[in-house]
Scaffold this motif. Structure first.
Motif, short mmCIF file in Angstrom:
data_model
loop_
_atom_site.label_atom_id
_atom_site.label_comp_id
_atom_site.label_asym_id
_atom_site.label_seq_id
_atom_site.Cartn_x
_atom_site.Cartn_y
_atom_site.Cartn_z
N GLU A 157 0.84 -1.19 0.00
CA GLU A 157 0.00 0.00 0.00
C GLU A 157 0.88 1.25 0.00
OE1 GLU A 157 -2.25 -0.52 3.59
OE2 GLU A 157 -0.80 0.63 4.78
N PHE A 158 0.28 2.38 -0.35
CA PHE A 158 1.01 3.63 -0.35
C PHE A 158 0.05 4.79 -0.10
CE2 PHE A 158 -0.55 3.12 -4.62
CZ PHE A 158 -0.91 4.40 -5.02
N ARG A 159 0.60 5.92 0.29
CA ARG A 159 -0.20 7.12 0.49
C ARG A 159 -0.11 7.98 -0.76
NH1 ARG A 159 0.68 12.27 2.24
NH2 ARG A 159 2.88 11.84 2.69
N VAL A 160 -1.29 8.36 -1.27
CA VAL A 160 -1.34 9.18 -2.47
C VAL A 160 -0.65 10.51 -2.20
CG1 VAL A 160 -2.86 10.36 -4.11
CG2 VAL A 160 -3.47 8.09 -3.26
N LEU A 161 0.17 10.94 -3.13
CA LEU A 161 0.95 12.16 -2.97
C LEU A 161 0.03 13.36 -2.77
CD1 LEU A 161 3.95 12.98 -3.07
CD2 LEU A 161 3.61 13.57 -5.47
N GLY A 162 0.28 14.12 -1.69
CA GLY A 162 -0.52 15.30 -1.39
C GLY A 162 -1.85 14.98 -0.75
N SER A 163 -2.01 13.76 -0.25
CA SER A 163 -3.29 13.35 0.34
C SER A 163 -3.04 12.43 1.52
CB SER A 163 -4.14 12.66 -0.72
OG SER A 163 -5.25 12.01 -0.13
N ASP A 164 -4.08 12.24 2.35
CA ASP A 164 -4.01 11.26 3.43
C ASP A 164 -4.59 9.91 3.01
OD1 ASP A 164 -2.87 13.11 5.17
OD2 ASP A 164 -4.83 13.88 5.81
N ARG A 165 -5.01 9.83 1.76
CA ARG A 165 -5.67 8.60 1.28
C ARG A 165 -4.63 7.49 1.12
NH1 ARG A 165 -7.48 6.46 -3.90
NH2 ARG A 165 -6.45 8.20 -4.98
N ILE A 166 -4.94 6.33 1.72
CA ILE A 166 -4.08 5.16 1.61
C ILE A 166 -4.69 4.22 0.57
CG2 ILE A 166 -3.08 3.18 2.80
CD1 ILE A 166 -1.97 5.84 3.72
N VAL A 167 -3.86 3.79 -0.38
CA VAL A 167 -4.32 2.92 -1.46
C VAL A 167 -3.61 1.57 -1.36
CG1 VAL A 167 -4.48 2.60 -3.96
CG2 VAL A 167 -4.76 4.88 -2.97
N GLN A 168 -4.39 0.51 -1.34
CA GLN A 168 -3.82 -0.84 -1.38
C GLN A 168 -3.78 -1.32 -2.83
OE1 GLN A 168 -6.17 -3.23 1.31
NE2 GLN A 168 -4.87 -2.69 3.04
#
Length: 243
Positions: free
Chosen positions: A164-175
């Motif tokens: 998973e990673f955190r979208v650049l410029g956001s707190d959204r975590i994407v798996q």
């Protein structure tokens, strides 16, 4: 005028005959190449490698390696000099594997500075999906990973470890579920010893590896490559009839 028109008609008829002869030669050559490819494919492996021209002993070993790699979901490092066809190998691995109906996404790590590469991989907020998210379910091919900075190596390692990673410029975590294929013309083992490439990342991306031989070590493939390029040139020229 009648005599001139008669000569023009004869010239036009001759040109038509030449065009027809050229068309037949190209079709015959394509048929011969198709037969040769079928014969070579029987020897080269269980999967479709028709996009890769080569039948030398060294390339047969590569195809045998690919047969085993395609059946796996593990990361693959493709090593070879520039021009040896690393991206062709990566595409063949993807398009013959279980992820073939999912995206195949590529990026050249040497072509972008850190800020742009990070943006491309992790995606700017509310703009477009990053390459990792685009490749979800499929394959991400990172060419020339040896040119990636140590800071970017650390960020990529985190994705491989956690999925998973955190979208650049956001707190959204994407798996994401992505198979990672990488390539480099540089010797990553030496870079690990020199401290210019992270050891932990190296062992993450080089679980499986392929070494592509340069053309000077596979001279038997030169005639095949020449025939392949000639056939492509003839096909490109065919629609432009002589006028």
């Amino acid at each position: 005028l009648k005599e001139r028109n008669h000569k023009l008609e004869n010239s036009r008829a001759q040109i038509e005959r030449l065009n027809d002869q050229l068309g037949r030669k190209v079709r015959d050559r394509d048929s011969e190449l198709a037969v040769v490819r079928k014969e070579l494919d029987r020897e080269r492996g269980r999967y479709d490698y028709t996009s890769i021209t080569g039948a030398s002993d060294s390339m047969r070993k590569v195809f045998q390696q690919m047969d085993k790699i395609i059946e796996s979901e593990l990361p693959v490092l493709i090593h070879g000099e520039s021009g040896t066809g690393k991206e062709l190998i990566a595409r063949a691995i993807h398009h013959n594997g279980e992820r073939k109906d999912k995206p195949f996404v590529t990026e050249n790590c040497a072509a972008l500075p850190d800020t742009l590469l990070e943006s491309e991989l992790f995606g700017p907020y509310r703009n477009k999906k990053g390459l990792l998210e685009q490749a979800d379910g499929g394959t991400l091919f990172l060419d020339e990973i040896g040119d990636m900075s140590t800071e970017m190596q650390k960020k990529l390692l985190r994705v491989l470890q956690e999925g998973e990673f955190r979208v650049l410029g956001s707190d959204r975590i994407v798996q994401v579920d992505v198979r990672i294929l990488t390539a480099s013309h540089r010797n990553l083992e030496e870079m690990v010893r020199d401290g210019t490439f992270r050891e932990d990342l190296y062992y993450r991306i080089a679980v499986l590896s392929i070494v592509l031989p340069p053309l000077r070590e596979r001279r038997d493939d030169v005639p095949l490559l020449a025939e392949h390029l000639l056939a492509r040139a003839q096909l490109c020229a065919l629609p432009h009839r002589i006028a």
